[in-house]
Write an enzyme that holds these catalytic residues in place. Structure first.
Site, short mmCIF file in Angstrom:
data_model
loop_
_atom_site.label_atom_id
_atom_site.label_comp_id
_atom_site.label_asym_id
_atom_site.label_seq_id
_atom_site.Cartn_x
_atom_site.Cartn_y
_atom_site.Cartn_z
N ILE A 1 0.30 14.48 13.05
CA ILE A 1 0.36 14.43 11.59
C ILE A 1 -1.01 14.70 10.95
O ILE A 1 -1.13 15.54 10.07
CB ILE A 1 0.90 13.07 11.09
N LYS B 1 0.83 -1.22 0.00
CA LYS B 1 0.00 0.00 0.00
C LYS B 1 0.86 1.27 0.00
O LYS B 1 0.65 2.16 -0.82
CB LYS B 1 -0.94 -0.01 1.21
N ASN B 2 1.83 1.36 0.90
CA ASN B 2 2.53 2.64 1.05
C ASN B 2 3.82 2.76 0.25
O ASN B 2 4.41 3.83 0.19
CB ASN B 2 2.82 2.92 2.53
N ARG C 1 -6.26 7.43 -2.01
CA ARG C 1 -5.53 8.69 -2.19
C ARG C 1 -4.21 8.51 -2.94
O ARG C 1 -3.73 9.44 -3.57
CB ARG C 1 -5.24 9.33 -0.83
N ASP D 1 -10.43 12.64 4.06
CA ASP D 1 -10.95 11.30 4.31
C ASP D 1 -11.12 11.08 5.81
O ASP D 1 -11.12 12.05 6.57
CB ASP D 1 -10.10 10.22 3.63
N ASP E 1 0.80 5.98 11.69
CA ASP E 1 0.07 4.74 11.38
C ASP E 1 0.11 3.75 12.55
O ASP E 1 -0.72 2.84 12.62
CB ASP E 1 0.64 4.09 10.12
N1 EPU Z 1 -0.14 17.87 3.94
C1 EPU Z 1 -0.44 19.17 3.60
N2 EPU Z 1 -0.22 19.55 2.31
C2 EPU Z 1 0.28 18.70 1.36
C3 EPU Z 1 0.59 17.38 1.72
C4 EPU Z 1 0.37 16.98 3.03
O1 EPU Z 1 -0.88 19.96 4.42
O2 EPU Z 1 0.45 19.13 0.21
C5 EPU Z 1 -0.39 17.43 5.31
C6 EPU Z 1 -1.48 16.36 5.37
O3 EPU Z 1 -2.77 16.94 5.39
C7 EPU Z 1 -1.14 15.63 6.64
C8 EPU Z 1 0.39 15.74 6.70
O4 EPU Z 1 0.76 16.78 5.81
O5 EPU Z 1 -1.71 16.30 7.72
C9 EPU Z 1 1.12 14.47 6.32
O6 EPU Z 1 0.76 14.07 5.02
P1 EPU Z 1 1.73 13.19 4.09
O7 EPU Z 1 1.75 13.84 2.75
O8 EPU Z 1 3.03 12.97 4.78
O9 EPU Z 1 0.95 11.82 4.04
P2 EPU Z 1 0.38 11.06 2.76
O10 EPU Z 1 1.42 10.96 1.72
O11 EPU Z 1 -0.94 11.63 2.40
C10 EPU Z 1 1.22 8.70 3.53
C11 EPU Z 1 0.60 7.37 3.82
C12 EPU Z 1 -0.16 7.44 5.12
C13 EPU Z 1 0.81 7.84 6.22
C14 EPU Z 1 1.45 9.19 5.88
C15 EPU Z 1 2.49 9.63 6.88
C16 EPU Z 1 0.14 6.36 1.70
C17 EPU Z 1 -0.86 5.96 0.70
N3 EPU Z 1 -0.31 7.01 2.75
O12 EPU Z 1 0.14 9.62 3.38
O13 EPU Z 1 -0.63 6.12 5.37
O14 EPU Z 1 0.09 7.95 7.43
O15 EPU Z 1 2.10 9.08 4.59
O16 EPU Z 1 3.49 8.69 7.00
O17 EPU Z 1 1.33 6.09 1.56
C18 EPU Z 1 -1.99 4.47 6.31
O18 EPU Z 1 -1.23 3.65 5.82
O19 EPU Z 1 -2.91 4.17 7.09
C19 EPU Z 1 -1.82 5.88 5.96
C20 EPU Z 1 -2.74 6.80 6.23
#
Ligand code: EPU
Length: 419
Positions: free
Chosen positions: A329, A23-24, A95, A119, A307
């Site tokens: 986060i 997934k990640n 996402r 979400d 996570d």
């Molecule tokens: N954020 C912003 N602006 C942006 C991008 C992010 O404000 O342009 C904020 C987000 O709203 C959030 C924070 O920054 O509050 C962290 O977001 P990040 O971009 O790091 O997370 P992500 O890429 O959306 C991935 C994983 C998540 C995991 C996070 C942090 C995937 C598909 N998702 O999300 O996984 O929690 O990184 O490590 O890889 C899960 O596996 O359950 C999961 C939610």
């Protein structure tokens, strides 16, 4: 409706191997495969539900995605001509769909990707992704619910991220690979899945320095080629299994994981009273006595991963003492605590904080999984609860774990999935 039925009380024992981080990490590499016409092969891929969404998405874009003859092998055949569009039906289900934006822009000069929105765990903005792409010369607009991006030439840029966002770091990396000149990402995410993506891109012919650090430099190249790559072991699944041992008690070994990828969770579990030792290919975990409460706050890697937070709360429900858990986060990741309270936990939340008072025992009850890690947390709590717990809507759990009930059963737990 499917359900997981968990009967608590069995101590865990035996050995289990973690799956690839599909997934990640794997889904991001499937999207990045769009950069290279030809067939990319990914190994160590597990059939989680989100993989089906990425397969559908890539097929719509013009890739042929097929399982190989050997287990865990996935082929992504990328054509010269792509259809650079990601529809709402798929993006709203997952996402990680946004990960096609950078590669499509780099390959086609334009892309149309449905805007994902928030979400169950928070607002999840994309402003950093967009600002970085604009700095590299793209024009972006949100029209009729789609992000429409176009560019004449993508040029390298210095991108300073406001926060070390995993997604924004991935978007910049996969765009910069084919941009003209040098891109520097400051305050880049350091999660192991970013390191794995950098390895994947480097094998494709990208020129990347600083993977795993806060400053990543990418020197754009004219083209990249398909590769054969095995995705990294799933650190979140590994942490889930270690914490399952804490919840149920027992003595297990978890194979296929690098200690450095789970160092902070291992440290916290040690403070709680578990014994965790490294082995040549993983870790052993033992939990005999009641756990002690410790405070937890989530932070980007190498801090305590968000996570793991719901799973840690599940453990703390029966630990001795009171813990304060702070989520830094995501802005709304505590919805699951009401479900834990249905099992008899004593948790109060206030904004980004939860106060978890350890109780003597939990008792099984019907509960509802709100998201992938919240669902796993309910399963863990149920392992240490008296009687039977039914977790409704476990489809969320299946998005990230290929077969969590099966893995736990192999360690002696009583967890079944009913359709
Ligand atoms: N954020 C912003 N602006 C942006 C991008 C992010 O404000 O342009 C904020 C987000 O709203 C959030 C924070 O920054 O509050 C962290 O977001 P990040 O971009 O790091 O997370 P992500 O890429 O959306 C991935 C994983 C998540 C995991 C996070 C942090 C995937 C598909 N998702 O999300 O996984 O929690 O990184 O490590 O890889 C899960 O596996 O359950 C999961 C939610």
């Amino acid at each position: 409706m499917a359900q997981y039925v968990v009967r608590g009380g069995n101590r865990l024992s035996g050995s289990v191997r973690v799956a690839g981080m599909t997934k990640n990490a794997g889904l991001k590499q499937m999207a990045a495969a769009l950069l290279a016409p030809g067939t990319t092969t990914l190994r160590n891929v597990t059939p989680v539900v989100d993989l089906d969404v990425m397969m559908d998405l890539l097929r719509g874009i013009g890739a042929a995605v097929e399982w190989g003859a050997d287990p865990g092998v996935l082929h992504v055949g990328v054509s010269e001509e792509l259809q650079p569009e990601a529809p709402y039906e798929l993006v709203s289900r997952m996402r990680a769909s946004i990960n096609v934006l950078g590669p499509l822009l780099a390959r086609c000069g334009h892309a149309r990707v449905a805007f994902p929105g928030g979400d169950n765990i928070g607002s999840r903005k994309l402003d950093m992704h967009f600002a970085a792409l604009e700095a590299m010369g793209a024009d972006l607009e949100v029209v009729h619910g789609f992000v429409e991006a176009k560019c004449n030439v993508l040029c390298g840029a210095r991108v300073v991220l406001e926060f070390p966002s995993v997604g924004a770091t991935e978007t910049v990396l996969t765009t910069a690979v084919l941009a003209k000149g040098q891109t520097i990402i400051e305050n880049a995410a350091r999660e192991p899945e970013i390191g794995d993506l950098c390895d994947f891109l480097t094998e494709m012919g990208a020129r990347i320095n600083g993977a795993g650090s806060s400053t990543i430099e990418i020197e754009g190249v004219d083209e990249v080629h398909p590769v054969d790559h095995a995705i990294v072991g799933d650190r979140i699944e590994a942490g889930t299994l270690l914490m399952a041992c804490g919840a149920a008690g027992g003595d297990i070994s978890v194979e296929g994981i690098d200690l450095h990828h789970v160092e902070m969770v291992v440290r916290k579990l040690g403070e709680m009273g578990m014994t965790i030792e490294p082995t040549p290919d993983g870790l052993t975990a033992r939990s005999d006595d009641p756990l002690r409460s410790v405070d937890v706050q989530t932070l980007p890697f190498p801090g305590f991963a968000t996570d793991f937070m719901p799973l840690a709360v599940a453990l703390l429900t029966r630990a001795e003492g009171t813990a304060i858990v702070t989520e830094n986060i995501f802005d709304s990741r505590f919805a699951f605590v009401d479900e834990l309270n249905r099992l008899g936990a004593d948790i109060k939340t206030e904004g980004r904080h939860a106060v978890v008072r350890g109780v003597e025992r939990l008792t099984g009850a019907p509960v509802h999984a709100h998201d992938v890690r919240a669902g796993a947390a309910l399963v863990l709590a149920a392992l240490g609860a008296d009687g039977e717990t039914v977790v409704h809507d476990p489809g969320h759990v299946d998005r990230g774990y290929a077969d969590l009930p099966g893995k736990l059963r192999s360690l002696g737990a009583e967890v079944t999935r009913l359709e």
